[in-house]
Design a protein around this motif. Sequence first.
Motif, mmCIF file in Angstrom:
data_model
loop_
_atom_site.group_PDB
_atom_site.id
_atom_site.type_symbol
_atom_site.label_atom_id
_atom_site.label_comp_id
_atom_site.label_asym_id
_atom_site.label_seq_id
_atom_site.Cartn_x
_atom_site.Cartn_y
_atom_site.Cartn_z
ATOM 1 N N SER A 10 34.428 45.090 14.058
ATOM 2 C CA SER A 10 34.294 45.808 15.332
ATOM 3 C C SER A 10 32.847 46.208 15.602
ATOM 4 N N PHE A 11 32.154 46.688 14.569
ATOM 5 C CA PHE A 11 30.771 47.115 14.762
ATOM 6 C C PHE A 11 29.820 45.937 14.964
ATOM 7 N N LEU A 12 30.144 44.799 14.376
ATOM 8 C CA LEU A 12 29.252 43.640 14.440
ATOM 9 C C LEU A 12 29.706 42.576 15.447
ATOM 10 N N ARG A 13 30.734 42.869 16.254
ATOM 11 C CA ARG A 13 31.294 41.842 17.124
ATOM 12 C C ARG A 13 30.285 41.291 18.118
ATOM 13 N N ALA A 14 29.418 42.138 18.684
ATOM 14 C CA ALA A 14 28.430 41.649 19.654
ATOM 15 C C ALA A 14 27.444 40.687 18.980
ATOM 16 N N ARG A 15 27.047 41.002 17.761
ATOM 17 C CA ARG A 15 26.132 40.105 17.034
ATOM 18 C C ARG A 15 26.823 38.807 16.649
ATOM 19 N N ILE A 16 28.078 38.909 16.228
ATOM 20 C CA ILE A 16 28.835 37.717 15.864
ATOM 21 C C ILE A 16 29.022 36.830 17.092
ATOM 22 N N VAL A 17 29.405 37.434 18.207
ATOM 23 C CA VAL A 17 29.601 36.682 19.444
ATOM 24 C C VAL A 17 28.277 36.083 19.904
ATOM 25 N N GLY A 18 27.196 36.828 19.727
ATOM 26 C CA GLY A 18 25.876 36.358 20.151
ATOM 27 C C GLY A 18 25.409 35.097 19.439
ATOM 28 N N LEU A 19 26.005 34.775 18.311
ATOM 29 C CA LEU A 19 25.647 33.554 17.599
ATOM 30 C C LEU A 19 26.104 32.299 18.345
ATOM 31 N N TRP A 20 27.198 32.418 19.104
ATOM 32 C CA TRP A 20 27.785 31.250 19.755
ATOM 33 C C TRP A 20 27.758 31.306 21.285
ATOM 34 N N VAL A 21 27.453 32.464 21.842
ATOM 35 C CA VAL A 21 27.548 32.639 23.293
ATOM 36 C C VAL A 21 26.174 32.992 23.853
ATOM 37 N N PRO A 22 25.822 32.443 25.018
ATOM 38 C CA PRO A 22 24.548 32.814 25.639
ATOM 39 C C PRO A 22 24.471 34.325 25.894
ATOM 40 N N ALA A 23 23.276 34.858 25.864
ATOM 41 C CA ALA A 23 23.057 36.305 25.979
ATOM 42 C C ALA A 23 23.691 36.900 27.232
ATOM 43 N N SER A 24 23.679 36.176 28.340
ATOM 44 C CA SER A 24 24.230 36.714 29.586
ATOM 45 C C SER A 24 25.752 36.855 29.539
ATOM 46 N N GLN A 25 26.398 36.207 28.573
ATOM 47 C CA GLN A 25 27.860 36.232 28.501
ATOM 48 C C GLN A 25 28.393 37.009 27.294
ATOM 49 N N VAL A 26 27.496 37.561 26.508
ATOM 50 C CA VAL A 26 27.913 38.277 25.293
ATOM 51 C C VAL A 26 28.760 39.493 25.626
ATOM 52 N N ALA A 27 28.385 40.264 26.635
ATOM 53 C CA ALA A 27 29.118 41.495 26.959
ATOM 54 C C ALA A 27 30.574 41.191 27.313
ATOM 55 N N ALA A 28 30.798 40.235 28.212
ATOM 56 C CA ALA A 28 32.161 39.913 28.631
ATOM 57 C C ALA A 28 32.972 39.347 27.470
ATOM 58 N N THR A 29 32.374 38.457 26.704
ATOM 59 C CA THR A 29 33.087 37.837 25.586
ATOM 60 C C THR A 29 33.385 38.865 24.499
ATOM 61 N N SER A 30 32.426 39.712 24.210
ATOM 62 C CA SER A 30 32.583 40.742 23.188
ATOM 63 C C SER A 30 33.660 41.754 23.591
ATOM 64 N N MET A 31 33.638 42.165 24.854
ATOM 65 C CA MET A 31 34.674 43.097 25.325
ATOM 66 C C MET A 31 36.035 42.417 25.365
ATOM 67 N N GLY A 32 36.049 41.121 25.686
ATOM 68 C CA GLY A 32 37.302 40.372 25.642
ATOM 69 C C GLY A 32 37.863 40.328 24.239
ATOM 70 N N LEU A 33 36.985 40.170 23.272
ATOM 71 C CA LEU A 33 37.391 40.170 21.874
ATOM 72 C C LEU A 33 38.001 41.518 21.490
ATOM 73 N N LEU A 34 37.369 42.597 21.908
ATOM 74 C CA LEU A 34 37.900 43.935 21.629
ATOM 75 C C LEU A 34 39.232 44.147 22.341
ATOM 76 N N SER A 35 39.309 43.717 23.589
ATOM 77 C CA SER A 35 40.545 43.837 24.353
ATOM 78 C C SER A 35 41.677 43.074 23.663
ATOM 79 N N GLY A 36 41.391 41.857 23.252
ATOM 80 C CA GLY A 36 42.393 41.065 22.547
ATOM 81 C C GLY A 36 42.801 41.686 21.224
ATOM 82 N N ALA A 37 41.844 42.291 20.533
ATOM 83 C CA ALA A 37 42.161 42.950 19.261
ATOM 84 C C ALA A 37 43.128 44.109 19.476
ATOM 85 N N MET A 38 42.947 44.856 20.544
ATOM 86 C CA MET A 38 43.878 45.954 20.842
ATOM 87 C C MET A 38 45.263 45.418 21.176
#
Length: 174
Positions: free
Chosen positions: A105-133
Amino acid sequence: MADGELPEHARRRQLIHRYVDRKVVWRARIYAAVFVVTLVVTLVDAVIAGGWTWLRALVGIVAGVVVGVVASRMTRLRWDGFEKRVVGRIDAIGIVVLACYLAFSFLRARIVGLWVPASQVAATSMGLLSGAMLGQILGIRRGLRLLGRRLLAQPTGTTATGPPADGDHDRDHT
C-alpha cells in the motif's frame, strides 16, 4: 412470500446482525466507504489524464481486487462458540500478509510508476487501491459464505435457531 416472512435481503441482514461480530461488519463497511471514495478519485483522475488512462485504471482495479482477496486472508473468520458469533482474528500467517499488504500500500505509486507513464500513475494507483478495497470486501463475503456452508453441513450440535454452538469449528476434524 407468506405473511410474516421476511424478504431475502432483510433475512440476510438479520442473520448478519445476529451471528457476525460487529468488528467484522464495521471492517467491511470501512472497506466499502474507502472503495467508493477511491473509485470516484480514480474515475476523476482517469478523465483528467485522458487517453488510455481509463484502461490502465481498469487494469489497476482488477489487479487490486486480486491483491485485496489475497490480503483478506490476514483476517481469519471463525465461529466462536463462547460468543456464538463469527469473529475475525489475525493469526501468524495473517500478520505476514498484513505486513506485505501495508508495504504494498505504501509503495503502490512507486510500483505502478515502473510500468505506467507518470501522467497516468495517479489514476492507476488509485484504481489499484480501489480494487484492493473491493477485494477485501469480496474476501470477507467469501469467508462468511464458506464458514456458513461449513457450519450448516455439520449435523451435530446444530440448533433450529442458528449455527452450531458447541465450540470452535475453525478446524477440520476429519
